[in-house]
Scaffold this active site. Structure first.
Site, PDB file in Angstrom:
ATOM      1  N   ASP A 179      -2.610   2.119  -6.147  1.00  0.00           N
ATOM      2  CA  ASP A 179      -1.604   2.437  -5.185  1.00  0.00           C
ATOM      3  C   ASP A 179      -1.479   1.075  -4.263  1.00  0.00           C
ATOM      4  O   ASP A 179      -1.020   1.386  -3.122  1.00  0.00           O
ATOM      5  CB  ASP A 179      -1.847   3.614  -4.422  1.00  0.00           C
ATOM      6  CG  ASP A 179      -3.004   3.798  -3.516  1.00  0.00           C
ATOM      7  OD1 ASP A 179      -3.875   2.824  -4.170  1.00  0.00           O
ATOM      8  OD2 ASP A 179      -2.967   4.545  -2.491  1.00  0.00           O
ATOM      9  N   GLU A 180      -2.380   0.064  -4.665  1.00  0.00           N
ATOM     10  CA  GLU A 180      -2.567  -0.993  -3.978  1.00  0.00           C
ATOM     11  C   GLU A 180      -2.529  -2.395  -4.383  1.00  0.00           C
ATOM     12  O   GLU A 180      -3.141  -2.504  -5.603  1.00  0.00           O
ATOM     13  CB  GLU A 180      -3.646  -0.749  -3.006  1.00  0.00           C
ATOM     14  CG  GLU A 180      -3.828  -1.774  -1.734  1.00  0.00           C
ATOM     15  CD  GLU A 180      -5.233  -1.547  -0.944  1.00  0.00           C
ATOM     16  OE1 GLU A 180      -5.704  -2.121   0.178  1.00  0.00           O
ATOM     17  OE2 GLU A 180      -6.019  -0.263  -1.488  1.00  0.00           O
ATOM     18  N   ASP A 203       0.865  -1.272   0.047  1.00  0.00           N
ATOM     19  CA  ASP A 203      -0.039   0.186   0.104  1.00  0.00           C
ATOM     20  C   ASP A 203       1.018   1.262  -0.024  1.00  0.00           C
ATOM     21  O   ASP A 203       1.624   1.367   0.935  1.00  0.00           O
ATOM     22  CB  ASP A 203      -0.888  -0.050   1.098  1.00  0.00           C
ATOM     23  CG  ASP A 203      -2.181   1.055   1.314  1.00  0.00           C
ATOM     24  OD1 ASP A 203      -2.289   1.833  -0.004  1.00  0.00           O
ATOM     25  OD2 ASP A 203      -2.898   1.059   2.070  1.00  0.00           O
TER      26      ASP A 203
END
Length: 453
Positions: A105-106, A11
């Site tokens: 983003d993860e 993350d």
């Protein structure tokens, strides 16, 4: 569940805000808030410096401004964020064929599937190297969780924030989860959390103590069984490789309701063009055109039209969207519009243009005269969104700090410069133009993309 912590969850830390800080030296270490800046805007991401003031993602922007009036407020640069995300995802794909992105983003990574790790020690080494490679390649930080299941790996990465790594040794999951709030578990939102709290259940241990039957009584069969299993740290879900895109869409929320029907039509046409650009960038086409309209009273309507075959022709999508708009009453005003394409394919059907729009579709669309084109286009071309990149013929690369009353304020700096000077120009200054973002990390000759060698 497996016997080693070989499921990794990455993350990125305050991703959008961190990208802005990395690209703007004057904002490093300061409160930065990214999102819609109008009265109906919401926070997309807040830097950790802004979170100290209580600003959080999905918070109304007006509330954020009250909490952090001196923060830097920027309009998102999603195209740039996507390019940075692609660099990070390339690092993950180098570790394993099983990468499951959850957002820009993860992502989850199955390290065993790529023979990148086989026990806790090797998994930790991979996680630390990944964090280092991300920092070298992008200048950003990411937090890593390692565990024997997806659920616990995600919880571990949250515990690792910011810029850390947490590995949960298999067999210790129950002890870790026990004292945590019920809201820690996936699928437990504010409503479910309040319902459980009223029943005297506030921690994960108390979920386990209540028993499966009581949870089913409180929450229903499906949710009750699932929540009880999670409280016992039971999670056998596999990491699923990147899912197929099901639709491509764009939408805009307007600061002031649009009442003029002609303006609504123009906005729909503009959204259709943007949607097709995204479609083509992804190498896709689609059969079903979808129009979304949120009216003044917050009622949301969707209309769709399915063509005989897939298309990526902007004229086809524009005309289909216009036909769908004809079926919607916008008299009271419109606060949101969206255009999407679904039923995706990786090819197009050449004769679809005539099928969708009739014989007249083969006639080229008449180009507007110079006089009529300049009036509607000029305001759009000369808008200067806060945070976006510009270039001046004399002063070079910079970014917009703000604009209004016929003026635009620009700070001239680059990712690898010292904090730059601020200058103000007329919004129609011919020496000032929009620019592409600069790389966060300079890539020298022979340097590999995102640090992958």
């Amino acid at each position: 569940m497996r016997n080693a912590a070989t499921i990794l969850h990455l993350d990125m830390d305050a991703f959008y805000a961190s990208v802005e800080q990395a690209s703007k030296p004057s904002l490093r270490g300061k409160a930065v808030i990214v999102g819609g800046l109008g009265p109906r805007g919401v926070v997309a991401t807040a830097s950790y410096e802004a979170r100290v003031f209580g600003v959080r993602s999905a918070m109304p922007m007006a509330q954020a401004r009250r909490l952090a009036p001196n923060a830097a407020y920027l309009v998102p640069r999603f195209g740039f964020y996507r390019s940075i995300s692609e660099q990070v995802m390339a690092l993950l794909h180098a570790l394993s064929p099983l990468v499951e992105p959850l957002s820009l983003d993860e992502a989850f990574v199955d390290l065993e599937a790529g023979d990148a790790a086989w026990d806790d020690a090797s998994a930790r080494l991979v996680g630390e190297k990944l964090r280092s490679d991300i920092r070298v390649g992008t200048g950003l930080t990411g937090s890593v969780g390692l565990a024997a299941s997806k659920m616990v790996a995600k919880i571990a990465s949250e515990e690792a924030k910011p810029d850390g790594l947490v590995l949960i040794v298999p067999g210790t999951e129950r002890a870790l989860l026990g004292p945590m709030s019920v809201r820690t578990l996936p699928g437990v939102g504010p409503a479910t959390g309040d319902h459980l709290r009223r029943a005297g259940i506030s921690t994960v241990d108390e979920i386990a103590e209540a028993g499966e039957d009581e949870l089913v009584r409180l929450l229903g069969k499906a949710h009750g069984h699932a929540l009880y299993a999670m409280a016992l740290a039971r999670d056998d879900r596999p990491v699923v490789a990147e899912r197929e895109t099901k639709s491509v869409s764009v939408e805009d929320t307007y600061d002031v309701d649009i009442h003029d029907r002609l303006r609504v039509g123009m906005e729909v046409q503009r959204l259709a063009e943007r949607c097709v650009r995204r479609l083509r960038e992804a190498g896709l086409s689609g059969r079903t055109i979808v129009l979304k309209v949120r009216r003044y009273d917050f009622s949301t309507l969707t209309r769709s039209e399915t063509l005989r075959g897939p298309t990526d022709d902007p004229a086809v999508v524009r005309e289909a969207a216009a036909r769908l708009l004809d079926t919607v009453d916008t008299t009271g005003g419109v606060r949101l519009l969206g255009v999407g394409v679904s039923g995706l394919a990786d090819y197009t059907q050449e004769d679809l243009f005539a099928q969708a729009a009739g014989e007249q579709a083969a006639v080229p669309v008449e180009e507007p005269s110079q006089e009529t084109a300049e009036v509607p286009q000029e305001p759009v071309e000369r808008r200067w969104p806060a945070g976006h990149d510009v270039r001046h013929a004399e002063f070079g690369h910079g970014w917009v700090q703000g604009s209004g009353l016929g003026r635009v304020t620009v700070r001239f700096e680059t990712p690898d410069s010292e904090p730059g000077r601020v200058r103000t120009f007329r919004t129609d200054d011919g020496d000032l133009e929009r620019a592409d973002p600069l790389p966060l990390v300079a890539q020298g000759p022979g340097a590999s993309v995102a640090g992958v060698s």
